[in-house]
Design a protein around this motif. Structure first.
Motif, mmCIF file in Angstrom:
data_model
loop_
_atom_site.group_PDB
_atom_site.id
_atom_site.type_symbol
_atom_site.label_atom_id
_atom_site.label_comp_id
_atom_site.label_asym_id
_atom_site.label_seq_id
_atom_site.Cartn_x
_atom_site.Cartn_y
_atom_site.Cartn_z
ATOM 1 N N ARG A 223 0.826 -1.206 0.000
ATOM 2 C CA ARG A 223 0.000 0.000 0.000
ATOM 3 C C ARG A 223 0.859 1.254 0.000
ATOM 4 N N TRP A 224 1.963 1.216 0.734
ATOM 5 C CA TRP A 224 2.819 2.400 0.824
ATOM 6 C C TRP A 224 3.592 2.625 -0.477
ATOM 7 N N VAL A 225 3.986 1.519 -1.117
ATOM 8 C CA VAL A 225 4.655 1.659 -2.417
ATOM 9 C C VAL A 225 3.695 2.252 -3.441
ATOM 10 N N GLN A 226 2.468 1.736 -3.446
ATOM 11 C CA GLN A 226 1.468 2.252 -4.375
ATOM 12 C C GLN A 226 1.169 3.721 -4.099
ATOM 13 N N LEU A 227 1.088 4.073 -2.814
ATOM 14 C CA LEU A 227 0.820 5.463 -2.449
ATOM 15 C C LEU A 227 1.946 6.379 -2.910
ATOM 16 N N SER A 228 3.189 5.940 -2.700
ATOM 17 C CA SER A 228 4.325 6.769 -3.120
ATOM 18 C C SER A 228 4.349 6.944 -4.633
ATOM 19 N N MET A 229 4.023 5.882 -5.369
ATOM 20 C CA MET A 229 3.994 5.989 -6.831
ATOM 21 C C MET A 229 2.880 6.915 -7.292
ATOM 22 N N ASP A 230 1.741 6.840 -6.628
ATOM 23 C CA ASP A 230 0.633 7.727 -6.987
ATOM 24 C C ASP A 230 0.993 9.185 -6.725
ATOM 25 N N VAL A 231 1.619 9.430 -5.578
ATOM 26 C CA VAL A 231 2.011 10.804 -5.242
ATOM 27 C C VAL A 231 3.024 11.326 -6.253
ATOM 28 N N MET A 232 4.017 10.489 -6.609
ATOM 29 C CA MET A 232 5.022 10.907 -7.583
ATOM 30 C C MET A 232 4.395 11.165 -8.950
ATOM 31 N N ALA A 233 3.400 10.366 -9.301
ATOM 32 C CA ALA A 233 2.723 10.573 -10.585
ATOM 33 C C ALA A 233 1.999 11.916 -10.600
ATOM 34 N N TYR A 234 1.347 12.249 -9.492
ATOM 35 C CA TYR A 234 0.672 13.545 -9.405
ATOM 36 C C TYR A 234 1.683 14.694 -9.469
ATOM 37 N N LEU A 235 2.822 14.506 -8.811
ATOM 38 C CA LEU A 235 3.849 15.552 -8.833
ATOM 39 C C LEU A 235 4.424 15.731 -10.236
ATOM 40 N N ARG A 236 4.631 14.622 -10.953
ATOM 41 C CA ARG A 236 5.131 14.734 -12.329
ATOM 42 C C ARG A 236 4.111 15.442 -13.214
ATOM 43 N N THR A 237 2.843 15.126 -13.014
ATOM 44 C CA THR A 237 1.797 15.797 -13.791
ATOM 45 C C THR A 237 1.762 17.285 -13.479
ATOM 46 N N PHE A 238 1.881 17.612 -12.200
ATOM 47 C CA PHE A 238 1.903 19.021 -11.809
ATOM 48 C C PHE A 238 3.113 19.732 -12.412
ATOM 49 N N GLY A 239 4.266 19.062 -12.406
ATOM 50 C CA GLY A 239 5.463 19.651 -12.998
ATOM 51 C C GLY A 239 5.311 19.881 -14.486
ATOM 52 N N PHE A 240 4.686 18.927 -15.175
ATOM 53 C CA PHE A 240 4.470 19.074 -16.615
ATOM 54 C C PHE A 240 3.525 20.238 -16.906
#
Length: 345
Positions: A223-240
């Motif tokens: 669950r924590w790995v999935q959460l970290s990946m989801d957060v990073m995906a949102y951050l990459r989208t925000f950066g883009f």
């Protein structure tokens, strides 16, 4: 002691090269422009891209330009060398006079010319990323700040010029009191990380995370790995999205001003009609412009992350790079003038 640097702009043949080449240079230009400051401050940290000017006293103090393999990123390398030899006291002043550039171009026509243009741009990107050798150089120089070794690296014959000799003595005093942990040094090291680490990290993160999620069922992922990946995906989208905002509202206006000023100067000099087709204009609302934005991630990986990994792994075996300067478009007008002059002779 000052280093002067202007921003750059690719406004000559960008409309005549493959889209991936144009987008890669667009991002390269935008990255350099992002650290440009119209009001210079003593703590300004800006890394020159392609164009810069050093005062002769600075060149004398740092013993000129290096010529070894580690100096292939010549613009950044000379800035880092001057910066660290002066213990971060180098004044960096941005000049509001953009340097007009050409994109790498292929002399071939048709589909093979298109592929050759992509290949030439990759070779150029590899040379740029070969400059990641400057990371080790910067860390080495940073570790020597405030040491006697640092002071001995500066040499100047004060008898040759009393004024420069006085400046040299002033810098020796400052360098002897060097401090490694300053905000300006941290800012510089952060920019080096952005240039020489972040593109490769982003590339590897996207690839490895995609492979990991593809070969592992969702129920077996922590669950924590999935959460970290989801957060990073949102951050990459925000950066883009932030990058899109920057290019649409800031860069496009900058490009238009540069092209308009250059066009006015060409018309004033009477050269506009001869090179009108060598002016690259951009329309922020054009679908083609938005297509450029869409392929930002792809062009960034091809001409950023991939050549950086290529260069970094190649350094395990050699720091030498056999490099041939990529072709640039030639002006037909200049060639005609040369032929006319030769005919008169």
């Amino acid at each position: 002691m000052t280093l002067y640097m202007p921003p750059i702009i690719f406004d000559r043949n960008a409309h005549q090269v493959p889209r991936f080449v144009r987008v890669a240079d667009l991002m390269w230009c935008g990255a350099g422009l992002s650290c440009f400051q119209t009001t210079p401050r003593i703590d300004t940290v800006a890394i020159p891209t392609s164009v810069y000017t050093l005062t002769l006293p600075v060149v004398d103090l740092v013993k000129g330009w290096d010529t070894g393999p580690e100096a292939i990123g010549e613009d950044m390398h000379m800035m880092l060398k001057s910066y660290f030899l002066m213990n971060g006291k180098l004044n960096i002043e941005c000049v509001a006079s953009p340097a007009s550039h050409c994109n790498v171009a292929s002399g071939k026509k048709g589909i093979w010319g298109w592929f050759d243009g992509l290949r030439a741009r990759y070779q150029q990107a590899l040379r740029h990323m070969w400059g990641c050798l400057d990371t080790g150089f910067a860390i080495q120089q940073w570790s020597q700040l405030g040491t006697s070794e640092r002071v001995n690296n500066l040499c100047y014959d004060s008898h040759a010029n009393i004024s420069l000799g006085a400046k040299f003595s002033f810098f020796r005093v400052q360098i002897e009191d060097g401090d490694k942990l300053t905000l300006r040094n941290i800012d510089l090291l952060t920019r080096i990380f952005e240039a020489h680490f972040l593109p490769a990290h982003l590339f590897m993160t996207l690839i490895t995370s995609s492979i990991y999620l593809a070969i592992n069922p969702a129920t077996s992922v922590s669950r924590w790995v999935q959460l970290s990946m989801d957060v990073m995906a949102y951050l990459r989208t925000f950066g883009f999205l932030t990058m899109l905002f920057y290019f649409f509202f800031c860069y496009e206006r900058y490009h238009k001003i540069c092209v308009d000023v250059r066009t006015a100067e060409l018309k004033k000099s009477g050269l506009y009609r001869d090179i009108e087709d060598q002016i690259s204009r951009r329309d922020p609302w054009s679908p083609l412009t938005w297509l450029d934005y869409v392929i930002f991630p792809v062009a960034g990986l091809i001409y950023g992350g991939l050549p950086l990994l290529h260069a970094a792994f190649s350094h395990f075996w050699s720091v030498d790079l056999n490099y041939k300067v990529s072709a640039k478009p030639k002006r037909i007008l200049v060639e005609q003038v040369v032929r006319m002059e030769e005919g008169r002779l």
